[in-house]
Design an enzyme around this catalytic site. Structure first.
Site, mmCIF file in Angstrom:
data_model
loop_
_atom_site.group_PDB
_atom_site.id
_atom_site.type_symbol
_atom_site.label_atom_id
_atom_site.label_comp_id
_atom_site.label_asym_id
_atom_site.label_seq_id
_atom_site.Cartn_x
_atom_site.Cartn_y
_atom_site.Cartn_z
ATOM 1 N N GLU A 148 -19.285 38.044 22.252
ATOM 2 C CA GLU A 148 -18.460 39.141 22.762
ATOM 3 C C GLU A 148 -19.034 40.473 22.290
ATOM 4 O OE1 GLU A 148 -13.824 40.605 22.147
ATOM 5 O OE2 GLU A 148 -14.311 38.471 22.126
ATOM 6 N N GLU A 152 -12.986 49.218 22.330
ATOM 7 C CA GLU A 152 -11.533 49.144 22.216
ATOM 8 C C GLU A 152 -10.967 50.498 21.810
ATOM 9 O OE1 GLU A 152 -10.895 44.563 20.699
ATOM 10 O OE2 GLU A 152 -11.633 46.024 19.246
#
Length: 261
Positions: A148, A152
């Site tokens: 990943e 964010e």
């Protein structure tokens, strides 16, 4: 899911919870047909409408214990040239494990490898406890190790961006970038370059803000799906702050671009 970054280290316990929750949740999602190889070429998607040949809307499940929401397809919408993700108290189907909130998650049907990943987005406002995201992911739901790469925006401070990456389920590479603007007040361009040569570079409005070269842990190697979601946390107040519902929250996305390297 950042000047070069001020490092942010969560506790060992939190990292363990993050790994456990994400692997448990994402591995339980309905499996997509995984291409034998990563998708070739590149694309620009203006997100004006739901392109079913490229995207899927999560529906009727949750991503694990730290996600205090289930996904509803009708919480992903397209209007006025943008795509939006709503977070509210609409009841979620039984597969959402009794979560008190519903929200939206948008993901590609194909996986993509080394290249430049870009988005123009406006994060959700409304205070602590939420994550507005743009990231790549592959894992058990694809029959692959968990890799990943993250961008964010945490609702507790939308003047910052957090970067992170996971390789074979190992994270803990968080960095926090001071943006110099409120990411929930308007649209900005966020990007990362994932290079086969061994670096990940993150950009904000075209400015390099963070680089990882593997010195803090092996970088991802497995092609991943491009994903966007908005979610409230539970049990992770030390990271996200405490979530208090005070009305619907929405993150909006103007376009997404992938360029193959």
């Amino acid at each position: 899911m950042r000047s070069m970054a001020t490092h942010h280290h969560r506790s060992t316990l939190h990292r363990w919870l993050l790994v456990t929750a994400l692997v448990a949740g994402l591995s339980a999602t309905p499996a997509f047909v995984t291409p034998a190889q990563a998708a070739g070429g590149g694309f620009v998607d203006n997100l004006d409408s739901f392109n079913t040949s490229r995207w899927a809307k999560a529906n009727g499940y949750s991503n694990g214990s730290m996600f205090n929401t289930g996904w509803r397809a009708d919480h992903v919408w397209h209007s006025g040239g943008v795509m939006g993700l709503n977070l509210n108290t609409t009841p979620c189907p039984s597969g959402c494990s009794g979560k008190p909130y519903a929200s939206g998650e948008y993901r590609t049907t194909d996986v993509y490898s080394y290249g430049r990943y870009e988005v123009r987005m406006k994060a959700a406002s409304g205070g602590a406890g939420t994550v507005s995201s743009f990231f790549t992911y592959t894992g058990p739901s694809d029959g692959k190790p968990w890799d990943e790469i993250d961008i964010e925006i945490l609702g507790k401070n939308t003047w910052q961006m957090q970067t992170n990456y996971f390789t074979n389920g190992v994270g803990g590479h968080e960095s926090v970038i001071n943006l110099g603007f409120d990411a929930a007040a308007g649209y900005h361009n966020y990007a990362f370059e994932w290079w086969n040569g061994g670096t990940i570079n993150w950009f904000v409005d075209g400015r390099l803000v963070k680089q990882e070269n593997g010195s803090r842990g092996k970088l991802p190697t497995n092609p991943g799906r491009i994903m966007m979601n908005l979610w409230p946390g539970t049990g992770v107040d030390s990271w996200l702050g405490k979530f208090t519902y005070s009305g619907q929250r929405t993150a909006t996305y103007d376009w997404v671009k992938y360029t193959k390297y």
